[in-house]
Design an enzyme around this catalytic site. Structure first.
Site, mmCIF file in Angstrom:
data_model
loop_
_atom_site.group_PDB
_atom_site.id
_atom_site.type_symbol
_atom_site.label_atom_id
_atom_site.label_comp_id
_atom_site.label_asym_id
_atom_site.label_seq_id
_atom_site.Cartn_x
_atom_site.Cartn_y
_atom_site.Cartn_z
ATOM 1 C CG HIS A 74 72.367 68.027 -15.744
ATOM 2 N ND1 HIS A 74 73.078 69.145 -16.111
ATOM 3 C CD2 HIS A 74 71.070 68.416 -15.704
ATOM 4 C CE1 HIS A 74 72.250 70.160 -16.295
ATOM 5 N NE2 HIS A 74 71.022 69.733 -16.045
ATOM 6 C CE1 TYR A 143 68.911 75.997 -16.802
ATOM 7 C CE2 TYR A 143 67.500 77.569 -17.943
ATOM 8 C CZ TYR A 143 67.870 76.261 -17.685
ATOM 9 O OH TYR A 143 67.202 75.237 -18.301
ATOM 10 N NE ARG A 176 64.184 77.526 -20.754
ATOM 11 C CZ ARG A 176 64.286 76.206 -20.620
ATOM 12 N NH1 ARG A 176 63.668 75.607 -19.609
ATOM 13 N NH2 ARG A 176 65.006 75.496 -21.462
ATOM 14 C CG HIS A 208 70.526 74.876 -20.343
ATOM 15 N ND1 HIS A 208 69.505 73.987 -20.059
ATOM 16 C CD2 HIS A 208 70.026 75.753 -21.253
ATOM 17 C CE1 HIS A 208 68.435 74.317 -20.777
ATOM 18 N NE2 HIS A 208 68.727 75.386 -21.508
ATOM 19 C CG HIS A 237 70.173 70.037 -21.995
ATOM 20 N ND1 HIS A 237 69.939 68.989 -21.132
ATOM 21 C CD2 HIS A 237 70.107 71.175 -21.244
ATOM 22 C CE1 HIS A 237 69.736 69.486 -19.912
ATOM 23 N NE2 HIS A 237 69.842 70.795 -19.953
ATOM 24 N NE ARG A 240 68.203 72.274 -25.825
ATOM 25 C CZ ARG A 240 67.191 72.363 -24.961
ATOM 26 N NH1 ARG A 240 65.936 72.335 -25.387
ATOM 27 N NH2 ARG A 240 67.434 72.490 -23.673
ATOM 28 C CG ASP A 300 67.441 68.046 -17.271
ATOM 29 O OD1 ASP A 300 67.868 68.599 -16.242
ATOM 30 O OD2 ASP A 300 66.851 68.654 -18.176
ATOM 31 C CB SER A 304 60.416 71.529 -15.604
ATOM 32 O OG SER A 304 61.242 72.577 -16.070
#
Length: 405
Positions: A74, A143, A176, A208, A237, A240, A300, A304
């Protein structure tokens, strides 16, 4: 073992001597023979007679651990970000940024921004990395749902474009995301699955996961309300937050695959967001008896790492790096007493199996000659990709076309 090479049939031969080998299973001190881009032999002692047909490169790996080249499944190879405006768009991945981190196979994806970056650019970047010396694949989409593809259809992308192995990273439970309906989501999943079956690819759905209280509700609904198997999904993720991690532990108990995200500064994210660092998370999985084929670790990379306040307002940004992979593995071994052969699965044989990269992830005859030598501190010392030495003595010796040497 003694091997005789026939003149004119071989381009490149490398013998790695006295290496402590992890296939990932630990098999002890042995030699490894690489012929062109493949592993040709693994044995106690290997010698070769080339009849003067070709030079033989010999590497003395005494005191070093030999593991498969890392698969970073990823990475935003085109760069990611932009959540803080155009100036926060992160740079593209570089060849040496990957190889010095031990990465010999990378899977590229788009993220939040599927507008200023598109699939043709992503495909071109993957082909460029291939030409520079490593192996690259990509996911189609970003996304948002419905996905923007190359051919106009998910199934055509997967079946017609060699580099495309699945879709993603599709965002759910995130402010997002495109806030997809269940019907939008499951149709994309179904198309990816069938295209994978028809093409012999994984057809995986890279998902995601954001920090919404909904967590993996849409995943659970997909599994409970359709015939799509749980193994068609690779949520990432998953570490997280403590709450999301707990949900994903139960998901893995049910047979699902889960992907941890590495961090360059796990202390910061642990203290700031309560992120579950990979070493502690893996230890928990092992204590819970989770199938050791079902976890992966990705970086990742170049993505960002935006920081938002409680109002979902942007307040800062970092950047992912592939070097987070070996940092996480070292923490497993030196801080949590997890064996190297177990920890290294997360970036070798497990992603290879899940993504159906059939010649990757193992030190075995006829597998691709993608190899990392790690020193006594488990730092990346030597990297070989497709049989070619890319990094030696911790320094790159092969550079990307536009990199400064």
């Amino acid at each position: 073992m003694t091997i005789t090479a026939k003149k004119g049939t071989i381009l490149m031969i490398t013998i790695i001597k006295n290496a402590d080998i992890y296939k990932p299973k630990h098999i002890g001190i042995k030699d490894v023979l690489l012929i062109d881009s493949k592993i040709a032999a693994v044995d106690e002692i290997i010698s070769i007679d080339t009849n003067g047909a070709v030079d033989v490169v010999e590497i003395d790996a005494k005191g070093k651990s030999l593991v498969p080249g890392f698969i970073d499944s990823h990475v935003h190879i085109l760069g990611g970000g932009g959540e803080g405006g155009f100036s926060t768009r992160t740079p593209e991945a570089s060849l040496t940024g990957l190889t010095t981190a031990g990465v010999t196979t990378v899977v590229g994806c788009l993220g939040t921004d599927g507008v200023a970056r598109d699939m043709i650019s992503l495909l071109a970047k993957a082909r460029g990395l291939d030409e520079e010396g490593i192996t690259a694949y990509i996911y189609t989409g970003s996304y948002r749902l419905p996905l923007k593809t190359i051919t106009g259809e998910i199934m055509k992308d997967i079946m017609a474009v060699d580099k495309i192995i699945g879709i993603g990273e599709v965002a759910i439970s995130d402010h997002r995301s495109s806030q997809p309906t269940f019907e939008e989501f499951i149709r994309a999943v179904a198309d990816a699955r069938v295209a994978g079956m028809l093409s012999g690819k994984a057809g995986i759905i890279n998902i995601h996961l954001g920090d919404s209280p909904k967590k993996i509700d849409m995943l659970r609904r997909a599994i409970n309300e359709t015939e799509i198997p749980i193994t068609q999904f690779l949520p990432t993720h998953i570490n997280r937050s403590p709450e999301l991690f707990e949900e994903c532990v139960n998901y893995a108990k049910d047979g699902g695959y889960i992907d941890f995200t590495g961090s360059e500064d796990p202390d910061f994210w642990e203290e700031t967001d309560g992120e579950m660092r990979f070493s502690k998370g893996l230890k928990r999985l092992l204590e819970e008896g989770i199938n050791q084929d079902n976890f992966t670790l990705s970086s990742d990379g170049q993505g960002s790492m935006p920081i938002f306040n409680e109002k979902k307002e942007y307040i800062g940004i970092g950047i992912g790096k592939s070097t987070s992979l070996i940092k996480a593995i070292k923490e497993c071994v030196f801080q949590e007493n997890i064996s190297l052969e177990t920890a290294i699965r997360a970036i070798t044989c497990n992603p290879a199996k899940i993504l159906k990269l059939k010649t990757k992830g193992k030190i075995e005859v006829n597998m691709d000659a993608d190899i990392c030598l790690l020193d006594e501190n488990l730092d990346v010392d030597t990297v070989i990709a497709k049989g070619k030495i890319m990094v030696q003595d911790k320094k790159p010796i092969v550079y990307g076309v536009f990199e400064n040497k």
